[in-house]
Motif scaffolding. Structure first.
Motif, short mmCIF file in Angstrom:
data_model
loop_
_atom_site.label_atom_id
_atom_site.label_comp_id
_atom_site.label_asym_id
_atom_site.label_seq_id
_atom_site.Cartn_x
_atom_site.Cartn_y
_atom_site.Cartn_z
N ASP A 189 39.92 34.27 40.09
CA ASP A 189 40.55 34.28 38.78
C ASP A 189 39.87 35.34 37.92
O ASP A 189 38.66 35.54 38.03
N LEU A 190 40.65 36.00 37.12
CA LEU A 190 40.13 36.97 36.16
C LEU A 190 40.29 36.37 34.78
O LEU A 190 41.32 35.76 34.48
N LEU A 191 39.29 36.52 33.94
CA LEU A 191 39.36 36.00 32.58
C LEU A 191 39.11 37.14 31.60
O LEU A 191 38.12 37.86 31.72
N PHE A 192 40.03 37.29 30.66
CA PHE A 192 39.94 38.35 29.66
C PHE A 192 39.93 37.74 28.27
O PHE A 192 40.68 36.80 27.99
N SER A 193 39.12 38.28 27.40
CA SER A 193 39.14 37.94 25.99
C SER A 193 40.11 38.91 25.31
O SER A 193 39.98 40.12 25.47
N VAL A 194 41.08 38.35 24.59
CA VAL A 194 42.08 39.19 23.91
C VAL A 194 42.13 38.74 22.45
O VAL A 194 42.92 37.86 22.08
N PRO A 195 41.28 39.32 21.60
CA PRO A 195 41.15 38.88 20.21
C PRO A 195 42.44 38.95 19.39
O PRO A 195 42.59 38.22 18.42
N GLY A 196 43.39 39.76 19.79
CA GLY A 196 44.62 39.93 19.01
C GLY A 196 45.66 38.85 19.20
O GLY A 196 46.68 38.84 18.52
N ILE A 197 45.42 37.91 20.11
CA ILE A 197 46.39 36.83 20.34
C ILE A 197 46.41 35.93 19.11
O ILE A 197 45.38 35.40 18.71
N ALA A 198 47.60 35.74 18.52
CA ALA A 198 47.69 34.92 17.32
C ALA A 198 48.73 33.81 17.40
O ALA A 198 48.68 32.88 16.62
N CYS A 199 49.68 33.93 18.35
CA CYS A 199 50.77 32.96 18.36
C CYS A 199 51.44 32.89 19.73
O CYS A 199 51.08 33.62 20.65
N GLY A 200 52.42 32.03 19.82
CA GLY A 200 53.16 31.88 21.06
C GLY A 200 53.92 33.14 21.46
O GLY A 200 54.08 33.43 22.64
N HIS A 201 54.38 33.89 20.47
CA HIS A 201 55.07 35.15 20.77
C HIS A 201 54.11 36.13 21.45
O HIS A 201 54.48 36.80 22.41
N CYS A 202 52.88 36.20 20.95
CA CYS A 202 51.85 37.05 21.57
C CYS A 202 51.64 36.62 23.02
O CYS A 202 51.59 37.45 23.92
N ALA A 203 51.51 35.32 23.21
CA ALA A 203 51.26 34.78 24.55
C ALA A 203 52.40 35.13 25.50
O ALA A 203 52.17 35.54 26.64
N ALA A 204 53.64 34.99 25.03
CA ALA A 204 54.79 35.28 25.87
C ALA A 204 54.85 36.77 26.24
O ALA A 204 55.16 37.12 27.39
N ALA A 205 54.56 37.64 25.29
CA ALA A 205 54.58 39.08 25.56
C ALA A 205 53.55 39.45 26.61
O ALA A 205 53.83 40.22 27.54
N ILE A 206 52.36 38.90 26.48
CA ILE A 206 51.30 39.18 27.45
C ILE A 206 51.68 38.61 28.81
O ILE A 206 51.56 39.29 29.83
N ARG A 207 52.15 37.37 28.83
CA ARG A 207 52.51 36.72 30.10
C ARG A 207 53.59 37.53 30.82
O ARG A 207 53.51 37.74 32.03
N ASP A 208 54.60 38.01 30.08
CA ASP A 208 55.68 38.78 30.69
C ASP A 208 55.16 40.05 31.36
O ASP A 208 55.58 40.39 32.47
N CYS A 209 54.27 40.77 30.68
CA CYS A 209 53.75 42.02 31.24
C CYS A 209 52.80 41.77 32.41
O CYS A 209 52.87 42.45 33.43
N VAL A 210 51.93 40.80 32.27
CA VAL A 210 50.92 40.55 33.31
C VAL A 210 51.55 39.97 34.57
O VAL A 210 51.11 40.27 35.68
N THR A 211 52.59 39.18 34.43
CA THR A 211 53.26 38.58 35.59
C THR A 211 53.78 39.65 36.55
O THR A 211 53.85 39.42 37.75
N ASP A 212 54.12 40.82 36.04
CA ASP A 212 54.66 41.90 36.88
C ASP A 212 53.59 42.66 37.67
O ASP A 212 53.94 43.47 38.53
#
Length: 65
Positions: free
Chosen positions: A3-26
């Motif tokens: 598992d890789l763990l990253f700190s992403v200080p800019g995450i503020a909401c569910g929209h942020c989470a969804a955008a990151i999840r969409d890009c990383v899943t690819d």
């Protein structure tokens, strides 16, 4: 596979989470993505390359520390 763990200080909401999840899943080798909004972390399961995951997070508009 690690598992890789990253700190992403800019995450503020569910929209942020969804955008990151969409890009990383690819990213090749990613089995699962868990974005923890309160902790501001992204955990990636699978055999993905860390640099490729960082690039995907950046593509979503966030910086991984």
């Amino acid at each position: 596979m690690n598992d890789l763990l990253f700190s992403v200080p800019g995450i503020a909401c569910g929209h942020c989470a969804a955008a990151i999840r969409d890009c990383v899943t690819d990213v090749p080798g990613v089995r699962a993505v868990d974005v923890d909004v309160p902790a501001k972390t992204v955990r990636v399961a699978g055999g993905a390359d860390a640099a490729a995951v960082r690039a995907a997070i950046a593509e979503a508009g966030y910086e991984a520390a």
